[in-house]
Motif scaffolding. Structure first.
Motif, PDB file in Angstrom:
ATOM      1  N   GLU A   8       0.859  -1.179   0.000  1.00 41.25           N
ATOM      2  CA  GLU A   8       0.000   0.000   0.000  1.00 41.25           C
ATOM      3  C   GLU A   8       0.902   1.240   0.000  1.00 41.25           C
ATOM      4  O   GLU A   8       1.748   1.382   0.874  1.00 41.25           O
ATOM      5  N   SER A   9       0.719   2.094  -0.984  1.00 44.49           N
ATOM      6  CA  SER A   9       1.568   3.282  -1.093  1.00 44.49           C
ATOM      7  C   SER A   9       0.714   4.498  -1.444  1.00 44.49           C
ATOM      8  O   SER A   9      -0.361   4.380  -2.034  1.00 44.49           O
ATOM      9  N   ILE A  10       1.211   5.647  -1.067  1.00 41.56           N
ATOM     10  CA  ILE A  10       0.499   6.896  -1.334  1.00 41.56           C
ATOM     11  C   ILE A  10       1.335   7.714  -2.310  1.00 41.56           C
ATOM     12  O   ILE A  10       2.554   7.838  -2.160  1.00 41.56           O
ATOM     13  N   TRP A  11       0.674   8.252  -3.322  1.00 38.85           N
ATOM     14  CA  TRP A  11       1.336   8.949  -4.426  1.00 38.85           C
ATOM     15  C   TRP A  11       0.880  10.389  -4.492  1.00 38.85           C
ATOM     16  O   TRP A  11      -0.316  10.684  -4.450  1.00 38.85           O
ATOM     17  N   PHE A  12       1.855  11.299  -4.615  1.00 41.72           N
ATOM     18  CA  PHE A  12       1.569  12.725  -4.702  1.00 41.72           C
ATOM     19  C   PHE A  12       2.146  13.304  -5.990  1.00 41.72           C
ATOM     20  O   PHE A  12       3.264  12.950  -6.373  1.00 41.72           O
ATOM     21  N   ALA A  13       1.409  14.190  -6.614  1.00 39.85           N
ATOM     22  CA  ALA A  13       1.968  14.982  -7.712  1.00 39.85           C
ATOM     23  C   ALA A  13       2.710  16.144  -7.086  1.00 39.85           C
ATOM     24  O   ALA A  13       2.169  16.854  -6.231  1.00 39.85           O
ATOM     25  N   VAL A  14       3.961  16.339  -7.475  1.00 39.27           N
ATOM     26  CA  VAL A  14       4.783  17.395  -6.918  1.00 39.27           C
ATOM     27  C   VAL A  14       4.766  18.561  -7.895  1.00 39.27           C
ATOM     28  O   VAL A  14       5.285  18.474  -9.001  1.00 39.27           O
ATOM     29  N   ARG A  15       4.158  19.672  -7.480  1.00 38.23           N
ATOM     30  CA  ARG A  15       4.019  20.828  -8.387  1.00 38.23           C
ATOM     31  C   ARG A  15       5.111  21.838  -8.152  1.00 38.23           C
ATOM     32  O   ARG A  15       5.632  21.937  -7.075  1.00 38.23           O
TER      33      ARG A  15
END
Length: 199
Positions: free
Chosen positions: A192-199
């Motif tokens: 289980e992993s959490i993914w973020f878009a880095v702006r």
């Protein structure tokens, strides 16, 4: 044609068909506008999504309507939420309950993606769950924005171009924009992993 004016094949009335056509046209126009704001050609969008140029062109012209899975691929490539595309992303949702998050099921990869969206044009994050010994079998993921992943449970192997990174619980990884990557779970426990878009 039935007695109530519905088409025997589709079950819809002429009025419903016209409304659906208008909705597809509006959706296509919105997608084209968002793509151009990101300064992406339709060929580049095809590369990022794995969808053909012809399909994307038909979608932008309102000729064909995308499935939820394909629309999600386009939104991921554009770094926008589905609510943004549907014109419903203006309102800010300060809390998103468990049952309100969008769930994308990818059974051929033994993977589920939970998309948490707070609206107001803010795509928040995604939680990806992968069953043991499973690998994404679809096209290599690639985005026009940087991305970061944090492993919450189990193990996660990420291959970026030709480099392979094996992550465990608590590990984080940064993925630069325009770098193709695949993910898999070689472990014996659910990943289980959490993914973020880095702006």
């Amino acid at each position: 044609m039935t007695t109530d004016g519905r088409d025997c094949m589709t079950g819809s009335t002429p009025g419903e068909d016209i409304a659906a056509g208008r909705a597809a046209t509006q959706l296509g126009e919105r997608l084209r506008s968002l793509r151009k704001k990101k300064v992406l050609t339709i060929t580049q969008l095809s590369l990022y999504t794995g969808l053909s140029v012809g399909f994307l062109s038909n979608m932008e012209n309102g000729i064909s309507s995308p499935t939820v899975a394909n629309l999600t691929k386009v939104c991921n490539a554009l770094n926008v939420s589905i609510l943004d595309v549907l014109g419903e992303g203006d309102a800010l949702h300060e809390i998103v309950r468990d049952g309100e998050a969008e769930i994308i099921d990818v059974p051929e990869s033994s993977m589920k993606m939970k998309i948490v969206d707070f609206g107001a044009n803010h795509r928040a994050f995604s939680v990806i769950t992968i069953e043991p010994h499973a690998r994404r079998v679809d096209a290599v993921a690639m985005h026009p924005y940087d991305e970061a992943v944090y492993v919450m449970r189990g193990e996660l192997a990420v291959t970026i171009e030709e480099r392979r990174f094996e992550l465990s619980r608590g590990d984080s990884l940064f993925i630069q924009a325009n770098c193709g990557h695949t993910i898999e779970n070689d472990g014996t426990d659910v990943s289980e992993s959490i993914w973020f878009a880095v702006r």
